[in-house]
Design a protein around this motif. Structure first.
Motif: not given
Length: 255
Positions: A161-166
Motif C-alpha cells: 500500500a502506497e497511501n493511507k486510503e489503500e
C-alpha cells in the motif's frame, strides 16, 4: 432452525433510496432485453449502510453473456455515482447467467446469496427457486474455507500500500473477512447466521472467549483507523494463522 431472509419491500435508508433507484434505471436501460433480474446485497440491502464507509453492491443476472458494451455501461455507472453520490465508497457489480444461478450446483453459492444475503429489486426473483437453508458446516466452508488465500492476498496488498486510503481499504476488507470467518467456524453449533462483522465477532466469542483481544483488534481495523503496517501484518500472521488451522481441524472432523 431456518435462516432469516432480508425484507424486500422495506424502504432503504434515506441517503441510499435514490441511489438504488438510479442504478436500477441505469442497468435496466444499459443491459436491455438481455437482463433477467437485479439483486442488491451488502449493507445497503441490510439497511445498515454508513455514508462514506459503505459500498453499493449488485448482482446482474442476464439471459445470455453480456456483449462488448458491458465495460462502457459499468464505467458510465461508476463515473455517474462518483459525481452524484460521493458518499458511496464504491460500486461493485457481479455478473451471472440465469442458467448458472438456477442450478443445483449453485445451492451454496448463488442460491444462498440470493436467498439470505440479497434482495431482488428487478425482474423474476430466482431466490424462490431455492428452499429454506439451515446453519451448517457446508455453508460455512463454502463461504470462508478460502480464508488462507485471503490472508496471503491482503498481507501482500497491505505491504505494498502506497497511501493511507489503500492501506485503510485493505485492512477493513480483511478485517471483515476474518470476523465473518470467525463466526462461520462456530455457525454449525450456534445455529444462526450473521453477516454484520461486529455481530459475527461478538457471537464467536461465546465459543472462544480467549480470543477477545484478537476480535477487539479486528474491530479496530474495521473502524477505519489507520494502523501501522507491521501491526496489521502481525494480526494477520497470528490470529489469521490460528483461524486457518481451526478450519482445517473442523473440516477433518466433520468433512
Amino acid at each position: 432452525m431456518s435462516l432469516s431472509t432480508l425484507e424486500p419491500y422495506e424502504s432503504y435508508q434515506q441517503e441510499y433510496q435514490s441511489a438504488v433507484e438510479d442504478i436500477k434505471k441505469c442497468l435496466v436501460s444499459g443491459v436491455g432485453n438481455n437482463l433477467h433480474s437485479l439483486y442488491l446485497y451488502g449493507s445497503v440491502a441490510r439497511r445498515t449502510a454508513r455514508p462514506h464507509h459503505s459500498d453499493l453492491n449488485l448482482i446482474i443476472v442476464t439471459q445470455d453473456g453480456v456483449g462488448d458494451n458491458w465495460s462502457t455501461v459499468f464505467n458510465t455507472i461508476k463515473w455517474r455515482f462518483q459525481k452524484e453520490f460521493p458518499f458511496i465508497t464504491e460500486v461493485n457489480l457481479k455478473k451471472a447467467l440465469v442458467n448458472e444461478v438456477a442450478s443445483l450446483d449453485s445451492l451454496f453459492s448463488w442460491g444462498f446469496m440470493l436467498k439470505h444475503l440479497g434482495v431482488c429489486i428487478h425482474g423474476e426473483d430466482l431466490s424462490e427457486c431455492f428452499g429454506e437453508y439451515v446453519p451448517s458446516w457446508e455453508i460455512a466452508k463454502f463461504w470462508n474455507m478460502d480464508v488462507e488465500e485471503w490472508l496471503s492476498l491482503y498481507r501482500n496488498r497491505i505491504a505494498k500500500a502506497e497511501n493511507k486510503e489503500e492501506l485503510v481499504r485493505a485492512q477493513t476488507t480483511i478485517a471483515k473477512k476474518l470476523l465473518r470467518a470467525s463466526y462461520t467456524l462456530v455457525m454449525h453449533k450456534d445455529k444462526q447466521w450473521f453477516d454484520d462483522p461486529i455481530q459475527c465477532g461478538e457471537n464467536f466469542l461465546r465459543y472462544y472467549p480467549d480470543k477477545n483481544v484478537d476480535i477487539e483488534r479486528l474491530g479496530i481495523l474495521l473502524s477505519g483507523r489507520l494502523i501501522a503496517k507491521r501491526s496489521v501484518v502481525g494480526i494477520l500472521d497470528s490470529y489469521g494463522t490460528w483461524l486457518v488451522k481451526q478450519y482445517k481441524k473442523t473440516e477433518f472432523k466433520i468433512g
